[in-house]
Structure formats: C-alpha cells, structure tokens
Design a protein around this motif. Structure first.
Motif, PDB file in Angstrom:
ATOM      1  N   ILE A   1       0.872  -1.178   0.000  1.00 54.89           N
ATOM      2  CA  ILE A   1       0.000   0.000   0.000  1.00 54.89           C
ATOM      3  C   ILE A   1       0.907   1.226   0.000  1.00 54.89           C
ATOM      4  N   GLY A   2       1.016   1.872  -1.145  1.00 52.44           N
ATOM      5  CA  GLY A   2       1.935   2.996  -1.260  1.00 52.44           C
ATOM      6  C   GLY A   2       3.359   2.511  -1.140  1.00 52.44           C
ATOM      7  N   ASN A   3       4.093   3.096  -0.198  1.00 48.60           N
ATOM      8  CA  ASN A   3       5.488   2.715   0.021  1.00 48.60           C
ATOM      9  C   ASN A   3       5.640   1.693   1.136  1.00 48.60           C
ATOM     10  N   ALA A   4       4.542   1.288   1.732  1.00 50.04           N
ATOM     11  CA  ALA A   4       4.589   0.372   2.868  1.00 50.04           C
ATOM     12  C   ALA A   4       3.767  -0.878   2.552  1.00 50.04           C
ATOM     13  N   PHE A   5       3.701  -1.754   3.523  1.00 49.94           N
ATOM     14  CA  PHE A   5       2.891  -2.955   3.411  1.00 49.94           C
ATOM     15  C   PHE A   5       1.867  -2.955   4.531  1.00 49.94           C
ATOM     16  N   GLY A   6       0.722  -3.548   4.269  1.00 51.51           N
ATOM     17  CA  GLY A   6      -0.316  -3.647   5.282  1.00 51.51           C
ATOM     18  C   GLY A   6      -1.058  -4.966   5.155  1.00 51.51           C
ATOM     19  N   THR A   7      -1.695  -5.369   6.233  1.00 54.67           N
ATOM     20  CA  THR A   7      -2.475  -6.604   6.220  1.00 54.67           C
ATOM     21  C   THR A   7      -3.936  -6.267   5.944  1.00 54.67           C
TER      22      THR A   7
ATOM     23  N   ASN B   1      -4.924   5.461   2.665  1.00 54.98           N
ATOM     24  CA  ASN B   1      -4.416   6.832   2.711  1.00 54.98           C
ATOM     25  C   ASN B   1      -5.381   7.767   3.425  1.00 54.98           C
ATOM     26  N   MET B   2      -6.667   7.616   3.164  1.00 56.77           N
ATOM     27  CA  MET B   2      -7.664   8.467   3.832  1.00 56.77           C
ATOM     28  C   MET B   2      -7.688   8.227   5.337  1.00 56.77           C
ATOM     29  N   PHE B   3      -7.668   6.960   5.727  1.00 63.05           N
ATOM     30  CA  PHE B   3      -7.711   6.638   7.147  1.00 63.05           C
ATOM     31  C   PHE B   3      -6.422   7.069   7.843  1.00 63.05           C
ATOM     32  N   SER B   4      -5.315   7.012   7.141  1.00 65.49           N
ATOM     33  CA  SER B   4      -4.051   7.480   7.719  1.00 65.49           C
ATOM     34  C   SER B   4      -4.073   8.992   7.903  1.00 65.49           C
ATOM     35  N   ALA B   5      -4.643   9.698   6.933  1.00 66.40           N
ATOM     36  CA  ALA B   5      -4.664  11.160   6.976  1.00 66.40           C
ATOM     37  C   ALA B   5      -5.743  11.712   7.904  1.00 66.40           C
TER      38      ALA B   5
END
Length: 128
Positions: free
Chosen positions: A34-40, A59-63
């Motif tokens: 996801i973007g530059n990282a990884f997620g489960t 991205n929305m939830f991160s922001a």
C-alpha cells in the motif's frame, strides 16, 4: 558468562488487524503493498475492494483517522447516512457525477461502511 535462553513457543495464533476495517483475523489475511509500505488486509476486504480502493482507503484513514465501518453497526444506519449525503447533494445542487472526488464525503461514507461504488450508485439513484 552468556547463558542461552529458551524461547517459548506460542500455542495459539495471534490475531492480526486489517488496516481497513480493523477486524481481528487469524486466517485469510493478505499482505498488500500500500503505497510505500505494506499492510495486512482481511479476506473480506480483499474480496470487496480492488487494489486502488484499498490504497485510497488506507491513505484516507491514515490522513483523517478512522476505519471502514467505524460509525455504523447496521445496514439501516449506513443507508440513512447514504440518504443524508444524497439529500445534501440535492439541496446544494451539487453534481452527483463527481461525488467520488469529494474527499470529505467519501471519507464520511467509508466510516459508515459505505464503499466507493455504493456511494456513487446510491447517490445517483437517490438524487435522480
């Protein structure tokens, strides 16, 4: 003197939280870039959303905070939120064709468990 330590083996699998819906899952979890990282991502979210939607939601939830379905525990509540969004669009004479570009509305819908596709189709159906 160095003493070796014996590590204990875990007898049960630990839960892994989905980056989108925050549900605990043991099986069927996928690791996604996801973007530059990884997620489960849990199996249900993987089936429901494509890779672009997963990245957008993450991205929305991160922001802005939150997670998918945070504000809703029933389909009725999600539908009432969809009606509220459609009513707002109708009252303000906004073009419902561009609703997926309205970040604030999209984030609000995701918090109520309304997917991007459901938002676009639902608002068009309720406004027209």
């Amino acid at each position: 003197m160095i003493v070796s330590e014996h590590t204990k083996k875990k007898s049960t699998l630990s839960h892994i939280k989905c980056v989108l819906c925050r549900s605990d899952s043991r099986l069927g979890v996928k690791i996604k870039k996801i973007g530059n990282a990884f997620g489960t991502v849990c199996e249900e979210c993987t089936k429901t959303f494509n890779d672009e939607e997963i990245e957008l939601m993450h991205n929305m939830f991160s922001a802005f905070g939150g997670y998918f379905g945070k504000m809703s525990n029933s389909k009725e509540l999600s539908y009432s939120k969809l009606e509220e969004i459609a009513k707002s669009y109708k009252e303000q004479n906004k073009n419902s064709n561009n609703i997926e570009n309205d970040i604030k509305t999209l984030h609000s819908a995701l918090l109520y468990g309304i997917s991007c596709q459901q938002l676009v189709r639902g608002v068009k159906l309720l406004v027209d």
